[in-house]
Design a protein around this motif. Sequence first.
Motif, short mmCIF file in Angstrom:
data_model
loop_
_atom_site.label_atom_id
_atom_site.label_comp_id
_atom_site.label_asym_id
_atom_site.label_seq_id
_atom_site.Cartn_x
_atom_site.Cartn_y
_atom_site.Cartn_z
N LYS A 180 3.58 69.28 -120.46
CA LYS A 180 5.00 69.13 -119.98
C LYS A 180 5.33 68.05 -119.08
CE LYS A 180 9.12 72.13 -119.53
NZ LYS A 180 9.53 73.52 -119.50
N GLU A 181 4.56 68.27 -118.00
CA GLU A 181 4.71 67.35 -116.72
C GLU A 181 4.62 66.01 -116.91
OE1 GLU A 181 0.49 68.16 -114.39
OE2 GLU A 181 2.22 69.54 -114.09
N THR A 182 3.63 65.50 -118.07
CA THR A 182 3.55 64.34 -117.98
C THR A 182 4.18 63.67 -119.50
OG1 THR A 182 1.68 64.93 -119.79
CG2 THR A 182 1.08 64.61 -117.24
N LEU A 183 5.14 64.27 -120.07
CA LEU A 183 5.82 63.64 -121.20
C LEU A 183 6.81 62.60 -120.54
CD1 LEU A 183 6.52 66.97 -123.32
CD2 LEU A 183 4.75 65.14 -123.92
N PRO A 184 6.76 61.51 -121.39
CA PRO A 184 7.50 60.29 -121.03
C PRO A 184 9.00 60.76 -121.42
CG PRO A 184 6.68 60.05 -123.28
CD PRO A 184 5.89 61.00 -122.68
N ASP A 185 9.94 59.79 -120.58
CA ASP A 185 11.22 60.35 -120.46
C ASP A 185 11.65 60.11 -122.22
OD1 ASP A 185 14.04 60.41 -119.09
OD2 ASP A 185 14.15 58.70 -120.29
N ARG A 186 12.76 60.95 -122.67
CA ARG A 186 12.90 60.90 -123.95
C ARG A 186 13.99 59.94 -124.20
NH1 ARG A 186 16.25 63.00 -127.99
NH2 ARG A 186 15.00 64.11 -129.59
N SER A 187 14.95 59.68 -123.37
CA SER A 187 16.12 58.50 -123.29
C SER A 187 15.25 57.08 -123.54
CB SER A 187 16.92 58.51 -122.28
OG SER A 187 17.95 57.57 -122.58
N ALA A 188 14.49 56.91 -122.72
CA ALA A 188 13.74 55.73 -122.64
C ALA A 188 12.97 55.65 -124.01
CB ALA A 188 12.96 55.54 -121.47
N MET A 189 12.35 56.49 -124.59
CA MET A 189 11.50 56.60 -125.84
C MET A 189 12.57 56.23 -127.01
SD MET A 189 8.07 57.86 -125.86
CE MET A 189 8.02 59.25 -127.17
N LEU A 190 13.72 57.03 -126.89
CA LEU A 190 14.66 56.52 -128.03
C LEU A 190 15.01 55.26 -127.95
CD1 LEU A 190 17.13 59.62 -127.77
CD2 LEU A 190 15.87 58.86 -129.86
N THR A 191 15.24 54.40 -126.73
CA THR A 191 15.87 53.14 -126.57
C THR A 191 14.41 52.05 -127.25
OG1 THR A 191 17.18 53.33 -124.89
CG2 THR A 191 16.23 51.10 -125.21
N HIS A 192 13.27 52.42 -126.67
CA HIS A 192 11.99 51.76 -127.04
C HIS A 192 11.80 51.85 -128.45
CE1 HIS A 192 8.15 50.02 -126.92
NE2 HIS A 192 7.65 50.84 -127.60
N TYR A 193 11.75 52.79 -129.03
CA TYR A 193 11.45 52.92 -130.76
C TYR A 193 12.26 52.37 -131.60
CZ TYR A 193 6.91 54.72 -129.71
OH TYR A 193 5.45 54.90 -129.22
N LYS A 194 13.73 52.59 -131.19
CA LYS A 194 14.78 52.16 -131.75
C LYS A 194 14.45 50.42 -132.11
CE LYS A 194 18.63 55.27 -131.05
NZ LYS A 194 19.95 55.34 -130.30
N ASP A 195 14.21 49.73 -130.95
CA ASP A 195 13.86 48.39 -130.94
C ASP A 195 12.74 48.11 -131.77
OD1 ASP A 195 15.91 47.84 -129.35
OD2 ASP A 195 14.85 47.56 -127.34
N ARG A 196 11.74 49.06 -131.50
CA ARG A 196 10.52 48.86 -132.41
C ARG A 196 10.51 49.14 -133.98
NH1 ARG A 196 7.44 45.80 -131.56
NH2 ARG A 196 5.61 46.66 -132.25
N ARG A 197 11.42 49.94 -134.31
CA ARG A 197 11.56 50.24 -135.84
C ARG A 197 12.50 49.08 -136.36
NH1 ARG A 197 12.76 53.42 -140.26
NH2 ARG A 197 14.73 53.32 -140.77
N ALA A 198 13.31 48.50 -135.58
CA ALA A 198 14.36 47.32 -136.03
C ALA A 198 13.22 46.12 -136.30
CB ALA A 198 15.24 46.97 -134.90
N THR A 199 12.24 45.93 -135.52
CA THR A 199 11.30 45.07 -135.60
C THR A 199 10.50 45.18 -136.81
OG1 THR A 199 10.96 44.54 -133.09
CG2 THR A 199 9.14 43.76 -134.36
N PHE A 200 9.88 46.59 -137.00
CA PHE A 200 9.24 46.63 -138.25
C PHE A 200 9.97 46.32 -139.50
CE2 PHE A 200 7.50 50.43 -135.51
CZ PHE A 200 6.19 49.42 -135.08
N LEU A 201 11.40 46.79 -139.59
CA LEU A 201 12.08 46.40 -140.66
C LEU A 201 12.25 45.15 -140.95
CD1 LEU A 201 14.60 49.54 -140.54
CD2 LEU A 201 12.56 49.49 -141.63
N ALA A 202 12.59 44.26 -139.88
CA ALA A 202 12.58 42.94 -140.02
C ALA A 202 11.56 42.14 -140.67
CB ALA A 202 13.24 42.50 -138.62
N LEU A 203 10.27 42.55 -139.79
CA LEU A 203 8.99 41.89 -140.54
C LEU A 203 8.99 42.21 -141.93
CD1 LEU A 203 6.94 42.64 -137.28
CD2 LEU A 203 7.48 40.37 -138.07
#
Length: 223
Positions: A197-220
């Motif tokens: 629990k004490e090491t899990l990454p920030d959820r908000s930052a994760m949402l931003t990052h993976y929204k961008d990654r998903r957009a990249t995957f779909l574009a490719l």
Amino acid sequence: MAQVTLLGAWPSPFVYRVIWALKLKGVDYEYVEEDILYNKSERLLKYNPVHKMVPVLVHAGKPIAESAVILEYIEETWPQNPLLPKDPHGRALARFWTKFGEDKNPALFGFLRTEGEQQVKATKEGQEQLRILEEQGLGDKKFFGGDEIGMADLEFGWLAWWLEVWSEITGVTLIEAESFPRLHAWIQRFKEFPTIKETLPDRSAMLTHYKDRRATFLALAKS
């Protein structure tokens, strides 16, 4: 004690397997963040010239790459708070499910990288593998390793945090309490375990990052 350095990238679930193992064993280490998408460092290219990816563990100046291999190295080098059972059969089973996770990652990640009919198919394939994991791997145990977190738990630890984020982004839920009650319960236990629990990454930052990654995957996929 020889210095331990971990080269990682904060959004990577593969990196967190190694972080969790080091934390569970009480091993002090230096963490170095790498920009693996846009600016890989000379140190990363030197220590992992084959795949040029994280995680890379550097111990006494010697690098070890690939998260599953690193977990085995950590277990052999620091035997305290073991990640594998004592008996050979138990160790073999833990390694089997760890290998299962490595082999099935593409199927389990598929729904994040697709849309439409392909996503429906990827979701079905992912759930088929999760059904096998729940029934044959986890069973009625508290953790995959029994009463304590073990190597297979670390392998599938991404299900406890990353999957939730990816589900919010895609609108697809792979694991529901009604369909996968034992896996769902395991997820709650795993992510509430203090060291995890004490090491899990920030959820908000994760949402931003993976929204961008998903957009990249779909574009490719469309290019």
